[in-house]
Each structure stands twice: as structure tokens, then as C-alpha cells.
Design a protein around this motif. Structure first.
Motif, mmCIF file in Angstrom:
data_model
loop_
_atom_site.group_PDB
_atom_site.id
_atom_site.type_symbol
_atom_site.label_atom_id
_atom_site.label_comp_id
_atom_site.label_asym_id
_atom_site.label_seq_id
_atom_site.Cartn_x
_atom_site.Cartn_y
_atom_site.Cartn_z
ATOM 1 N N PRO A 31 -2.228 -8.086 -8.858
ATOM 2 C CA PRO A 31 -2.681 -7.039 -7.865
ATOM 3 C C PRO A 31 -2.484 -7.141 -6.356
ATOM 4 C CG PRO A 31 -4.210 -7.536 -9.289
ATOM 5 C CD PRO A 31 -3.148 -8.693 -9.508
ATOM 6 N N ALA A 32 -2.299 -8.304 -5.837
ATOM 7 C CA ALA A 32 -1.976 -8.403 -4.343
ATOM 8 C C ALA A 32 -0.662 -7.818 -4.203
ATOM 9 C CB ALA A 32 -2.051 -10.019 -3.943
ATOM 10 N N HIS A 33 0.460 -7.965 -5.074
ATOM 11 C CA HIS A 33 1.943 -7.403 -4.567
ATOM 12 C C HIS A 33 1.483 -5.988 -4.730
ATOM 13 C CE1 HIS A 33 2.914 -11.152 -6.747
ATOM 14 N NE2 HIS A 33 3.520 -11.503 -5.802
ATOM 15 N N LEU A 34 0.720 -5.280 -5.580
ATOM 16 C CA LEU A 34 0.599 -4.018 -5.575
ATOM 17 C C LEU A 34 0.000 -3.272 -4.250
ATOM 18 C CD1 LEU A 34 1.034 -1.269 -7.028
ATOM 19 C CD2 LEU A 34 -1.094 -1.578 -8.241
ATOM 20 N N LEU A 35 -1.096 -4.205 -4.012
ATOM 21 C CA LEU A 35 -1.906 -4.021 -2.298
ATOM 22 C C LEU A 35 -0.585 -3.961 -1.537
ATOM 23 C CD1 LEU A 35 -4.333 -2.829 -1.370
ATOM 24 C CD2 LEU A 35 -5.280 -5.257 -1.274
ATOM 25 N N ARG A 36 0.104 -4.819 -1.395
ATOM 26 C CA ARG A 36 0.940 -5.056 -0.264
ATOM 27 C C ARG A 36 1.870 -3.979 -0.318
ATOM 28 N NH1 ARG A 36 1.711 -5.444 4.129
ATOM 29 N NH2 ARG A 36 2.698 -7.003 5.168
ATOM 30 N N ALA A 37 2.363 -3.557 -1.366
ATOM 31 C CA ALA A 37 3.208 -2.306 -1.488
ATOM 32 C C ALA A 37 2.692 -1.126 -0.864
ATOM 33 C CB ALA A 37 3.793 -2.086 -3.236
ATOM 34 N N PHE A 38 1.423 -1.029 -1.209
ATOM 35 C CA PHE A 38 0.616 0.249 -0.741
ATOM 36 C C PHE A 38 0.533 0.001 0.916
ATOM 37 C CE2 PHE A 38 -1.555 0.977 -4.861
ATOM 38 C CZ PHE A 38 -1.140 2.111 -5.159
ATOM 39 N N LEU A 39 0.363 -0.963 1.279
ATOM 40 C CA LEU A 39 0.232 -1.270 2.653
ATOM 41 C C LEU A 39 1.673 -1.076 3.426
ATOM 42 C CD1 LEU A 39 -1.993 -4.475 2.780
ATOM 43 C CD2 LEU A 39 -2.664 -2.125 3.391
ATOM 44 N N ASN A 40 2.587 -1.469 2.655
ATOM 45 C CA ASN A 40 4.056 -1.427 3.421
ATOM 46 C C ASN A 40 4.366 0.343 3.449
ATOM 47 O OD1 ASN A 40 4.336 -4.032 3.502
ATOM 48 N ND2 ASN A 40 5.686 -4.208 1.777
ATOM 49 N N ASP A 41 3.495 1.113 3.230
ATOM 50 C CA ASP A 41 3.830 2.572 3.011
ATOM 51 C C ASP A 41 2.910 3.079 3.875
ATOM 52 O OD1 ASP A 41 4.406 5.395 2.572
ATOM 53 O OD2 ASP A 41 3.484 5.452 0.576
ATOM 54 N N PRO A 42 3.459 3.322 5.233
ATOM 55 C CA PRO A 42 2.602 3.958 6.513
ATOM 56 C C PRO A 42 2.050 5.355 6.154
ATOM 57 C CG PRO A 42 4.987 3.878 7.081
ATOM 58 C CD PRO A 42 4.678 3.163 5.557
ATOM 59 N N ALA A 43 2.771 6.180 5.255
ATOM 60 C CA ALA A 43 2.211 7.521 4.931
ATOM 61 C C ALA A 43 1.583 7.500 3.734
ATOM 62 C CB ALA A 43 3.456 8.481 5.086
ATOM 63 N N GLY A 44 1.047 6.397 3.153
ATOM 64 C CA GLY A 44 0.581 6.287 1.890
ATOM 65 C C GLY A 44 -0.792 6.429 1.971
ATOM 66 N N VAL A 45 -1.665 6.850 0.969
ATOM 67 C CA VAL A 45 -2.968 6.896 0.709
ATOM 68 C C VAL A 45 -3.874 5.751 1.104
ATOM 69 C CG1 VAL A 45 -3.480 6.303 -1.762
ATOM 70 C CG2 VAL A 45 -4.725 7.946 -0.782
ATOM 71 N N VAL A 46 -3.217 4.580 1.050
ATOM 72 C CA VAL A 46 -4.123 3.365 1.282
ATOM 73 C C VAL A 46 -4.344 3.283 2.886
ATOM 74 C CG1 VAL A 46 -4.286 0.583 1.512
ATOM 75 C CG2 VAL A 46 -3.524 1.951 -0.509
#
Length: 120
Positions: A31-46
């Protein structure tokens, strides 16, 4: 896990998480990999949710990176075949359940985020 039932953005997040795991020589996707991927997307929902919750993204990212640093590292040919760890499988299963509960046809980033939030 059938990625065909994921939205394009959710598929991209899973792919990015897999790439993060590979770049850190982690054999399993967590899960931490997935969360990191979300954090790497500046325009993402996270990012927008963190902003609304007034969470300092730098501190949050540091904590995720610390968690990623705890995972075992492998070298050699075995690194190329990442598998989904038990915790990540539970997150994906929960995201699918969330989508079904909401009668959504596809699993979206929001479903993954809800599943991540309900995991350890």
C-alpha cells in the motif's frame, strides 16, 4: 485483480506504484507504494484531499518514504517480477468492494484511496 475494471487513472496509479517498487528494488507491491504513486501526481485526488485536510504534504511524503525504506531490498533478476503483497491485495479487494457498494462500474482512484485509508 482485473485491471480492466479500473479507470485509466487508477491503472496509472497501480503502474506507477509498481515502478516505484521496482526502482527501490522491492519485490512486492505494498500500500505504501500505491500511496507514494498518488502523492507523485500533483493533479491527483490525493493532493487535493491533503490540501483540504490541511496536511503538510512534505511531512506526509517523508513518512511514506520512511515506510518504504523499511521494506526488504532484493537484487538481481528476481527484482523484475514484483508481486502484490498481502496488504496491497486487501487494499485492492476493498477498493473493488467500495466500487460495488457504490454501484460503480469501474474502480477509481477514490475507491483506492478509501481502501488505503481503511488499511493499516
Amino acid at each position: 485483480m482485473n485491471l480492466q475494471k479500473f479507470t485509466v487513472k487508477a491503472q496509472e496509479a497501480v503502474q506507477a506504484a509498481t515502478e516505484i517498487a521496482a526502482s527501490k528494488n522491492h519485490q512486492h507491491l505494498e500500500p505504501a507504494h500505491l500511496l507514494r504513486a498518488f502523492l507523485n501526481d500533483p493533479a491527483g485526488v490525493v493532493q487535493s484531499i491533503l490540501t483540504k485536510l490541511e496536511v503538510n504534504p512534505a511531512i506526509f511524503e517523508t513518512r511514506i518514504d520512511q515506510e518504504l525504506g523499511k521494506y526488504p531490498v532484493v537484487t538481481g533478476s528476481s527484482v523484475s517480477g514484483q508481486y502484490v503483497g498481502d496488504s496491497a491485495k486487501k487494499v485492492f479487494d476493498r477498493a473493488v468492494a467500495e466500487a460495488e457498494l457504490l454501484q460503480d462500474e469501474y474502480v477509481a482512484s477514490e475507491h483506492l484511496l478509501v481502501a488505503l485509508a481503511s488499511s493499516k
